[in-house]
Design a protein around this motif. Sequence first.
Motif: not given
Lengths: 278, 257
Positions: B34-35, B41, B188, B190, B202, B204, B239, B243
């Motif tokens: 995720i990010g 990603k 993207h 959660l 995760v 950046s 989490l 983010i």
Amino acid sequence: MSEGPLPKEGTAAPTRQAASRAVPFRGGGFAPSSHRAAAWIAFAAVIAAWQFGSSMGYIHPLTLPSPEEILTALADLARSGDLWRHLSASLGRLAMGWSLGTLAGLAVGLALGMFSIARSVGLPFVSALFPIPKIALLPLFIIWFGIGEPSKVATILFGVFFPTVINTYSGVDNVARSLIRMGQSFDMPTRDIVFKVVFPGAMPAILSGFRISASIAIVLLVAAEMIGAEWGVGALVLAAGNLMQTDYLIAGVVLLSLIGLTIGIVLSRLEALLLRWR
Amino acid sequence: MELRATGITHKYDDLTALEAVDLHAREGEILALIGPSGCGKSTLLGILGGLLQPSEGRVEMQGALPEGCLNPLTYVFQDFALLPWRSVRGNVRLPLEHHQLTSDERRERVEDALARTGLTDFAGAYVRQLSGGMRQRVGIARALAVKPAVLLMDEPLSALDAQTRNLLMEDFVGLWLREKLTAVYVTHNLDEALRLAHRVVVLSRRPGRVREEIIIDVPLDERQGTAGLLELAPLRERLWALIRDEAQTAELELADV
């Protein structure tokens, strides 16, 4: 929800008494539908008016022969067997020129759509040659190929080739990249990606190109048949014009219209069959 | 089979999308990536499956392939990538057609994949007749037909509405509980990560780096209901904290790529 200040009594516009009103309907329209019967009735009415005008002497038979005379001319042509000779000559040229032009156009269009080198080299050529009215090339083709069949077929072929290239190319270009990546992600061989993904994806554009190329082919057919042809609908029209036989002339025009209509119907069927997934 | 990426760096011209990313997808585990948007990603997923060539670094497959595997690294796409001129069955059969299989085996694989995704009754339908959720089921069935070693899922539920997304997540959990698939799941969202993943990586914002790797040790079938949600709540907070700021920065950025 935010609450604004309440309107002060007296300062606000005269309170509209809350009379209830129906909300007026504002949508609708802009959705034309076609009525089959209306088309036929209008068609019949025009022909009836035309026949009436001719019978009553309002329309001079040499300017515009009556529908009856045109039908008689067609019947004469059919009886003498000339109708079939004209038609078969024309349809043969059309079939030959159109299918060769289409095959070549599909191959080149596919190449332009898929390979950088083909695109870089081919696209400028196609763009430069496409706008030339191909009738202008007919005299050249006569010098190259002689006055007989090859020059006529070549004219149609060239006329059909360029729009087919452009439609195929843009169709291929518009196939979603994600579908091609999907094919690659399953290790599909390039040949499979071309024939199972790219080509069917370009099919709608290719088929709409067929309509354009078919009408161009008919124009060029008539033009080509007006030079040095004994048989063919174009030759029929030209010869009738030279002899002021307007009834035979218009009979030829009617034949052209029927050819065009038939091709249109065949293409519609083909679209319905090949694009039924849409 | 396992998938291991080491030192993945990827540059688009002078823009660094990914920098020194290490990733390890373990056997029988769902790894969520995720990010915020634009963290690379999807680029990373493209690199993992060999659809993109990384500027630096390498991806390795380790271990034996499952039996009958025709395409070890198999994608499920966000936009489904189905051929609209083929029926559901035709789409599922597509990746089998260039393999040497008996027609019986091919049919068996197709019908099996359709059955596992609940599509048997829709096998003859065209794509345009299907809802979004059914379309993605076809995408998953197509992936299952080649018996993949690792599923690479690129935001598979992002094009769907919330209800459909929940339904498909349940289906996918059921599928995993039965077959213990290995998957890398890019999202993207959660909630998707918390519902489906055993581990969450995760990333950046640009350039994408691994910020943190979080293990979710609640079994997949215990993550629902009040108890499950309560158990996951601290993880969710953590989490989100990771983010949030980056998502906000990404949100305010003008797209000029």
